[in-house]
Scaffold this motif. Structure first.
Motif, PDB file in Angstrom:
ATOM      1  N   ALA A 185       0.829  -1.199   0.000  1.00  0.00           N
ATOM      2  CA  ALA A 185       0.000   0.000   0.000  1.00  0.00           C
ATOM      3  C   ALA A 185       0.861   1.246   0.000  1.00  0.00           C
ATOM      4  O   ALA A 185       0.518   2.245  -0.628  1.00  0.00           O
ATOM      5  N   LEU A 186       2.016   1.176   0.685  1.00  0.00           N
ATOM      6  CA  LEU A 186       2.921   2.333   0.671  1.00  0.00           C
ATOM      7  C   LEU A 186       3.434   2.582  -0.733  1.00  0.00           C
ATOM      8  O   LEU A 186       3.573   3.730  -1.166  1.00  0.00           O
ATOM      9  N   GLY A 187       3.711   1.498  -1.467  1.00  0.00           N
ATOM     10  CA  GLY A 187       4.143   1.649  -2.858  1.00  0.00           C
ATOM     11  C   GLY A 187       3.050   2.298  -3.696  1.00  0.00           C
ATOM     12  O   GLY A 187       3.307   3.212  -4.484  1.00  0.00           O
ATOM     13  N   LEU A 188       1.814   1.819  -3.518  1.00  0.00           N
ATOM     14  CA  LEU A 188       0.705   2.403  -4.280  1.00  0.00           C
ATOM     15  C   LEU A 188       0.483   3.853  -3.855  1.00  0.00           C
ATOM     16  O   LEU A 188       0.109   4.694  -4.660  1.00  0.00           O
ATOM     17  N   ASN A 189       0.752   4.103  -2.577  1.00  0.00           N
ATOM     18  CA  ASN A 189       0.574   5.457  -2.056  1.00  0.00           C
ATOM     19  C   ASN A 189       1.491   6.450  -2.771  1.00  0.00           C
ATOM     20  O   ASN A 189       1.127   7.605  -2.966  1.00  0.00           O
ATOM     21  N   VAL A 190       2.674   5.980  -3.176  1.00  0.00           N
ATOM     22  CA  VAL A 190       3.565   6.869  -3.920  1.00  0.00           C
ATOM     23  C   VAL A 190       2.883   7.296  -5.218  1.00  0.00           C
ATOM     24  O   VAL A 190       2.904   8.469  -5.603  1.00  0.00           O
ATOM     25  N   VAL A 191       2.235   6.322  -5.883  1.00  0.00           N
ATOM     26  CA  VAL A 191       1.620   6.612  -7.182  1.00  0.00           C
ATOM     27  C   VAL A 191       0.330   7.412  -6.999  1.00  0.00           C
ATOM     28  O   VAL A 191       0.134   8.450  -7.621  1.00  0.00           O
ATOM     29  N   VAL A 192      -0.545   6.905  -6.124  1.00  0.00           N
ATOM     30  CA  VAL A 192      -1.871   7.514  -5.986  1.00  0.00           C
ATOM     31  C   VAL A 192      -1.836   8.731  -5.074  1.00  0.00           C
ATOM     32  O   VAL A 192      -2.401   9.771  -5.391  1.00  0.00           O
ATOM     33  N   GLY A 193      -1.156   8.570  -3.930  1.00  0.00           N
ATOM     34  CA  GLY A 193      -1.206   9.622  -2.933  1.00  0.00           C
ATOM     35  C   GLY A 193      -0.258  10.776  -3.235  1.00  0.00           C
ATOM     36  O   GLY A 193      -0.661  11.925  -3.192  1.00  0.00           O
ATOM     37  N   ALA A 195       6.282  -3.104  -5.321  1.00  0.00           N
ATOM     38  CA  ALA A 195       5.385  -4.233  -5.582  1.00  0.00           C
ATOM     39  C   ALA A 195       6.169  -5.429  -6.093  1.00  0.00           C
ATOM     40  O   ALA A 195       5.878  -6.572  -5.718  1.00  0.00           O
ATOM     41  N   GLY A 196       7.180  -5.188  -6.929  1.00  0.00           N
ATOM     42  CA  GLY A 196       7.984  -6.296  -7.447  1.00  0.00           C
ATOM     43  C   GLY A 196       8.674  -7.056  -6.327  1.00  0.00           C
ATOM     44  O   GLY A 196       8.616  -8.282  -6.247  1.00  0.00           O
ATOM     45  N   THR A 197       9.307  -6.317  -5.416  1.00  0.00           N
ATOM     46  CA  THR A 197       9.989  -6.957  -4.285  1.00  0.00           C
ATOM     47  C   THR A 197       8.998  -7.719  -3.407  1.00  0.00           C
ATOM     48  O   THR A 197       9.242  -8.865  -3.017  1.00  0.00           O
ATOM     49  N   MET A 208      -7.059   0.305   0.973  1.00  0.00           N
ATOM     50  CA  MET A 208      -6.199   0.555   2.139  1.00  0.00           C
ATOM     51  C   MET A 208      -5.674   1.984   2.100  1.00  0.00           C
ATOM     52  O   MET A 208      -5.707   2.710   3.103  1.00  0.00           O
ATOM     53  N   VAL A 209      -5.177   2.385   0.923  1.00  0.00           N
ATOM     54  CA  VAL A 209      -4.610   3.727   0.796  1.00  0.00           C
ATOM     55  C   VAL A 209      -5.689   4.772   1.057  1.00  0.00           C
ATOM     56  O   VAL A 209      -5.457   5.768   1.744  1.00  0.00           O
ATOM     57  N   GLY A 212      -1.117   6.883   7.724  1.00  0.00           N
ATOM     58  CA  GLY A 212      -2.488   6.586   7.337  1.00  0.00           C
ATOM     59  C   GLY A 212      -2.569   5.351   6.465  1.00  0.00           C
ATOM     60  O   GLY A 212      -3.382   4.454   6.705  1.00  0.00           O
ATOM     61  N   THR A 213      -1.669   5.273   5.478  1.00  0.00           N
ATOM     62  CA  THR A 213      -1.686   4.122   4.581  1.00  0.00           C
ATOM     63  C   THR A 213      -1.434   2.835   5.342  1.00  0.00           C
ATOM     64  O   THR A 213      -2.089   1.818   5.116  1.00  0.00           O
ATOM     65  N   MET A 214      -0.477   2.901   6.293  1.00  0.00           N
ATOM     66  CA  MET A 214      -0.186   1.684   7.059  1.00  0.00           C
ATOM     67  C   MET A 214      -1.374   1.298   7.918  1.00  0.00           C
ATOM     68  O   MET A 214      -1.731   0.113   8.016  1.00  0.00           O
ATOM     69  N   LEU A 215      -2.013   2.299   8.530  1.00  0.00           N
ATOM     70  CA  LEU A 215      -3.207   2.014   9.328  1.00  0.00           C
ATOM     71  C   LEU A 215      -4.278   1.365   8.450  1.00  0.00           C
ATOM     72  O   LEU A 215      -4.889   0.360   8.824  1.00  0.00           O
TER      73      LEU A 215
END
Lengths: 393, 454
Positions: free
Chosen positions: B113-121, B315-317, B345-346, B356-359
């Motif tokens: 979700a943190l990875g997606l957060n970089v893109v979306v957030g 996401a790859g890792t 989640m994000v 927030g994303t982690m929560l």
């Protein structure tokens, strides 16, 4: 002010000549027809050339003959797919036209339409009327019912999940729409599973008649195979064309249509001219939803078995069709649907034939659809019929 | 507005008074230590599986949030957090293997979700096909560590488990590569088009995974890949020295728990540093106003590609770790629902906000894997005892409904998320009277744009 506006548009309607009436209602249809013929000729010619070129590569069957033998069936398949995508794409494109918003849940509206038909046929079957009812009556009743249910569903979804977000940043209503789509899938699953219809719901119909044999196709050693169009596909095409005529009439001739176009063009100005923007937007959802519902009924009737997740892929592809034709453009959505349907039908049928079954055409047809979407968005983001718009700051 | 300010200045309500008392002097330290001690004791003394322990685990994870938000010294926060996560949780995990699996999954999804957060957030690009990169990483290790590889490279033996460590890095690179590859054609598109196209690409990857068993069997099609290799264990001597004997299964459980914890910590660090860097400010500028960002000289496509690549590489890792953890992957694992789950989640936690994303990840994973199945089984038990609960009511099956309602409700009532990022909250509530005046937002955009340029 309002009185003047009314008289003005009435004058407009009365002054309309028969000729312009015909051109506005049937003109888009003519364009669609041209694209049907054009796609069939171009793609048909392409596969025949390809087959001729690859003729030597396969010893087991005559590739050229095989290609020509299935060609009429593929064209009919392309038409059915094309009209399916066209009718769903209209819902996307109309909503996009007035709100600049991708109604992600439209595929689920389509699915609910299909399930409405399945419930209707199951109810008829349990009361024993299914076999005695006249097929034409059944089709009309089912389509109208599906249109009503889906139309009102789309309208209520707009009221609950989109209207509160109308002035929010663009992604906010889109995310809400994704949520609506998931909720509708699961709610329909719960209803279907718990009413005895089952996850894989049967869509039973009265006997709709034998396939219509159009011609006899000669193949080797003097035998012929029939070129036929089955009754369900025929119903699909006929109903879809009728709906497209109705929509063109509604949007291009009536006062409501004028209001919809006005809202699409400039919402604040339309509202200054006395148009109730919220009502027009709700009606746009109603019309788009009704078209999607009708498409769902016809789709369910044709495939026979549906499940709550059937709306996703057609919805996505119909969106592709809407973008292909130029999103926001009604004729464009129809044309885009036709072109996409033909492309898919050709890939689905010929890919396996040309690659000795190494690549399954049906699966790769999906990939083709998305590749087209990406290519169109890169090279001609305004679509086939769309106008080039610059983004306002 | 004036009334608001007065309330803030003079805490008159009971809640505000309580907060003021608890936040003063040694009070927060004592309260948090007491909370931590009680929860740890409950976990370690009663490690049975049940609704009660579920609640305690939820309280335990909530404790992390409390520690994060508490007005205490950083050193205290870090020490307590490390003790709880690195000692209490693993010991509890040895006593009860069920929960540590859930926590490991939650950690994994938090990193995703943190990875997606970089893109979306951060960059404001709605990516609905994020799971595609996860799938690429998972299939990468899945193929190279099983006999599947000999179908592609004739005569090549499956790689030994110790290659796993290298593949964590390769997964990162391959994820980034795919991110750029898929991003290049689509990043010039406007927000909502981008969403649909990424969704399509996600589906394409899934269709390819299902169909690439012919003409060459690369992915083994719908059957999926099984018996995926795991990294060799090297902590055996430590346990022996301590005189603890635990089975290999349990050892792997702890191993993956620590691995995920480590990767998550690294991810948080990297994402946090990125957000504070010039790149992060450029992303913010792009998110808030693309045209203004271009005018300020921000290389739009390059920055967007970078966001895409960073998100995809995480996401790859995580995909590599996921396949080693599960030892089995198949195409349905990577369907759209998974992408939307990560997205929710994000959104639940707050787009652009790291805590927030982690929560959000923890809440959604717990609901999905632990609480809903538990409620379902409790309901089934009640039903057997004659309580009239309709048989169709099985909360464990309502993932879609849950995610869907979550997305709608969050968008309507709290689009900025549970733990919002400041700037996002101002952006979404700019039309309402708020403590932060409008001019501040404009100034912050201009400032971030300028600093990204300079």
């Amino acid at each position: 002010m309002a009185v003047e506006a009314t008289t003005g548009s009435e004058l407009l309607v009365t002054r309309r000549s028969f000729r312009s009436f015909m051109s506005e209602v049937f003109g888009p249809l003519l364009q669609v027809f041209l694209f049907v013929v054009g796609s069939a000729v171009v793609l048909g010619g392409l596969v025949i050339l390809l087959a001729a070129a690859l003729r030597g590569t396969r010893e087991d069957i005559d590739l050229l003959q095989g290609t020509i033998t299935i060609l009429p069936q593929v064209i009919i398949d392309g038409m059915v797919r094309g009209f399916l995508y066209a009718t769903i794409a209209l819902g996307y494109t109309m909503v996009y036209g007035v709100l600049e918003f991708i109604n992600f849940a439209h595929g689920e509206i389509f699915m609910v339409g299909a399930f409405t038909g399945a419930f209707f046929s199951a109810a008829l079957a349990s009361s024993g009327m299914l076999t005695t009812l006249s097929p034409i009556l059944f089709v009309i009743a089912a389509v109208l019912l599906g249109m009503a249910v889906s139309g009102f569903l789309a309208m209520s979804v707009e009221r609950v999940a989109y209207r509160p977000l109308r002035n929010a940043p663009r992604l906010v209503p889109l995310i809400s729409a994704i949520g609506v789509s998931l909720v509708l899938q699961d709610v329909m699953r719960i209803i279907a599973v718990n009413t005895g219809l089952g996850f894989n719901a049967q869509f039973r119909t009265p006997d709709l008649g034998q396939p219509l044999i159009l011609a006899q196709m000669p193949i080797a050693d003097g035998r012929t195979i029939p070129v036929s169009i089955d009754s369900r596909s025929m119903i699909f095409i006929v109903v879809a064309i009728l709906m497209l005529i109705g929509l063109n009439y509604l949007v291009n001739i009536t006062k409501l249509g004028t209001a919809i176009r006005a809202v699409a063009q400039d919402r604040p100005t339309a509202s200054l001219m006395g148009i109730d923007v919220n009502r027009v937007i709700a009606i746009t959802f109603l019309i788009g939803g009704a078209l999607g519902g009708a498409a769902g009924i016809l789709f369910g009737m044709r495939v026979g078995t549906i499940n709550p997740y059937v709306g996703f892929l057609p919805g996505l592809k119909a969106f592709t069709a809407a973008v292909l034709g130029g999103i926001g453009n009604i004729t464009g959505a129809m044309v885009g649907g036709i072109v996409l349907g033909f492309l898919e039908a050709f890939v689905a049928s010929y890919l396996s034939l040309f690659t000795r079954g190494q690549f399954s055409g049906a699966s790769y047809a999906d990939i083709v659809a998305f590749s087209i979407l990406i290519l169109i968005l890169i090279f001609r983001p305004s679509g086939l019929l769309g106008e080039v718009v610059t983004q306002k700051v | 507005m004036a009334a608001d300010n007065r309330q803030v200045d003079q805490p008159t309500s009971l809640w505000a008074q309580l907060r003021a008392t608890a936040g003063r002097g040694p009070a927060p330290y004592v309260l948090i230590l007491a909370y931590a001690a009680i929860v740890s004791a409950l976990l370690l003394l009663n490690p049975t599986t049940g609704l009660g322990t579920d609640m305690v685990v939820v309280l335990f994870l909530l404790l992390m949030l409390v520690i994060y938000r508490a007005p205490t010294m950083l050193a205290f926060k870090l020490t307590l957090g490390t003790i709880l996560l690195a000692v209490v949780m693993p010991v509890f995990g040895v006593l009860n293997p069920f929960y540590i699996d859930v926590v490991t999954k939650a950690g994994m999804f938090a990193a995703l979700a943190l990875g997606l957060n970089v893109v979306v957030g951060f960059a404001g690009l709605l990516d609905l096909g994020y799971v595609a990169f996860f799938a690429v990483g998972a299939y990468l290790w899945g193929i190279f560590s099983t006999p599947q590889i000999s179908n592609i490279v004739p005569g090549m033996e499956p790689l030994h488990g110790s290659w796993f460590w290298l593949f964590l890095a390769i997964g990162l690179a391959v994820g980034a590569f795919f991110g750029v590859l898929l991003g290049l054609p689509v990043l010039r598109l406007r927000g909502d088009y981008l969403a649909i196209v990424t969704l399509g690409l996600g589906e394409v990857i899934r269709v390819l995974a299902t169909n690439l068993d012919r003409p060459i069997n690369i992915t083994n099609g719908a059957q999926g890949i099984k018996d995926i290799g795991r990294p060799p264990l090297f902590v055996e001597p430590v346990f022996q020295a301590l005189g603890i004997t635990i089975s290999q299964v349990q050892e792997y459980r702890l191993y993956f728990y620590f691995l995920v914890l480590l990767v998550l910590a690294l991810t948080v660090f990297v994402v946090h540093r990125l957000n504070d860097s010039r790149i992060g400010r450029a992303w913010t500028a792009i998110r808030e106003d693309e045209t203004a960002a271009i005018a300020m000289g921000i290389p739009l496509v390059r920055m967007k590609l970078l966001a895409f690549a960073v998100g995809a590489s995480f996401a790859g890792t995580m995909g590599v770790i996921f396949s080693a953890l599960q030892t089995f992957i198949n195409p349905p694992t990577f369907d759209l629902l998974r992408s939307i789950g990560i997205l929710s989640m994000v959104i639940l936690g707050g787009m652009g906000s790291i805590p927030g994303t982690m929560l959000g990840a923890v809440i959604v994973t717990l609901l999905d894997l632990q609480l809903l199945p538990r409620i379902a089984s409790e309901l089934a038990a009640l039903q057997r005892r004659g309580v009239p609960i309709p048989s169709w009511f099985d909360p464990a099956q309502y993932q879609r409904l849950l995610f869907g309602l979550l997305l709608i409700i969050m968008m309507i009532f709290r689009p900025e998320g549970l733990l919002p990022e400041d700037r996002r909250r101002q952006e979404l509530h700019h039309d309402e009277p708020a403590p932060a005046p409008e001019s501040k937002k404009v100034a912050s955009v201009a400032e971030s744009a300028q600093s990204a340029e300079g």
